[in-house]
Design an enzyme around this catalytic site. Sequence first.
Site, PDB file in Angstrom:
ATOM      1  N   GLY A  31      41.339  35.457  52.135  1.00  0.00           N
ATOM      2  CA  GLY A  31      39.957  35.070  51.849  1.00  0.00           C
ATOM      3  C   GLY A  31      39.386  35.697  50.591  1.00  0.00           C
ATOM      4  O   GLY A  31      40.094  36.256  49.768  1.00  0.00           O
ATOM      5  N   LEU A  33      37.989  33.827  48.300  1.00  0.00           N
ATOM      6  CA  LEU A  33      38.824  32.929  47.511  1.00  0.00           C
ATOM      7  C   LEU A  33      38.387  32.847  46.053  1.00  0.00           C
ATOM      8  O   LEU A  33      37.193  32.837  45.740  1.00  0.00           O
ATOM      9  CB  LEU A  33      38.798  31.530  48.138  1.00  0.00           C
ATOM     10  CG  LEU A  33      39.294  31.470  49.587  1.00  0.00           C
ATOM     11  CD1 LEU A  33      39.159  30.037  50.116  1.00  0.00           C
ATOM     12  CD2 LEU A  33      40.728  31.957  49.719  1.00  0.00           C
ATOM     13  N   GLY A  36      42.791  31.547  41.711  1.00  0.00           N
ATOM     14  CA  GLY A  36      44.217  31.717  42.024  1.00  0.00           C
ATOM     15  C   GLY A  36      44.569  31.073  43.360  1.00  0.00           C
ATOM     16  O   GLY A  36      45.539  30.311  43.476  1.00  0.00           O
ATOM     17  N   HIS A  37      43.776  31.374  44.374  1.00  0.00           N
ATOM     18  CA  HIS A  37      43.991  30.752  45.684  1.00  0.00           C
ATOM     19  C   HIS A  37      43.851  29.228  45.594  1.00  0.00           C
ATOM     20  O   HIS A  37      44.642  28.481  46.169  1.00  0.00           O
ATOM     21  CB  HIS A  37      42.945  31.243  46.698  1.00  0.00           C
ATOM     22  CG  HIS A  37      42.968  32.713  46.969  1.00  0.00           C
ATOM     23  ND1 HIS A  37      41.912  33.540  46.636  1.00  0.00           N
ATOM     24  CD2 HIS A  37      43.889  33.512  47.575  1.00  0.00           C
ATOM     25  CE1 HIS A  37      42.191  34.781  47.017  1.00  0.00           C
ATOM     26  NE2 HIS A  37      43.380  34.793  47.588  1.00  0.00           N
ATOM     27  N   MET A 184      43.598  37.246  38.458  1.00  0.00           N
ATOM     28  CA  MET A 184      42.560  37.092  39.479  1.00  0.00           C
ATOM     29  C   MET A 184      42.999  37.770  40.758  1.00  0.00           C
ATOM     30  O   MET A 184      44.161  37.704  41.154  1.00  0.00           O
ATOM     31  CB  MET A 184      42.299  35.612  39.740  1.00  0.00           C
ATOM     32  CG  MET A 184      41.603  34.963  38.579  1.00  0.00           C
ATOM     33  SD  MET A 184      40.928  33.377  39.078  1.00  0.00           S
ATOM     34  CE  MET A 184      40.166  32.911  37.530  1.00  0.00           C
TER      35      MET A 184
END
Length: 281
Positions: A31, A33, A36-37, A184
């Site tokens: 989480g 977020l 990158g995620h 990130m």
Amino acid sequence: MQVFETPSEMAAWARAVRDRGETIAFVPTMGYLHEGHLSLMREARERGQHLVASIFVNPLQFGANEDLDTYPRDAAGDAAKCRDVGVDVLFTPTKASLYPDGFQTTVQPGPIAGPLCGASRPGHFEGVCTIVLKLFNLVRPNVGVFGRKDYQQLAVLRRMARDFDVDVDVLGMPIVRESDGVAMSSRNARLGADQRTQAQVLHRALDLAESLVAAGERGVEAIVAAAAVLIREQPLADIDYVELVDADDLSTICDLEAPAVLALAVKFGSVRLIDNRVLTP
Ligand code: AMP
């Protein structure tokens, strides 16, 4: 977007999807977020008919003196980002539901989990492997999408999937960076202004190493030393490790004869950042 909080709801949905012969792509996260995620989720959206993301800050992969309690969280913001990027199912289990009373079995990774973060965070990859195997069993993905930012994690999980005959493709995606080059990370939010500026030194050290290799340098000691000297010029940077190891099995090397990964872990106060680059002779 459906949100499941219990493992039984998640498993029932996944079973029905797979029974229909449809495919699932999966992005596990902790989480808070960032782009990158989301880059992993966009890739995963193309890799399966259904996109599942999970958010779970896994206590099993944090050491006693690590940042479990201060790990940043933003459940509402994360859900909105997942919806925007096209997540079909967001799985947000609780600690009690994944590790109920009586839970006692864990996955013990082999030598690939020994160096780098495995050495400085004892038990970390055991926790990572255990949660990811549990998630794979609940979500039943055809493809799991992970970031190369956590290079060793990706290698350890690929090994685990092979060793345990898990029928999933483990896909690794490029590191997404801020405009100033800093990788990130959810943990960047915890850096003070000066720490955040000095954190640029990680990617500059990787750039320096890459330019040395391009100029013909092949000595591991020389490359590591040059990167470490640059990092130490930043007064707030406290090196955990700077290592150049084999890119496949993360074993020790003396000279750069095959692709190798320069892996960095540097602390700024209580915030520990990692970064890496594959160097090819
Ligand atoms: P985390 O939430 O930190 O556990 O990360 C979840 C997934 O996102 C892992 O596969 C990470 O490798 C990946 N990830 C984290 N940061 C980045 C980044 N800057 N670029 C690409 N992938 C990332």
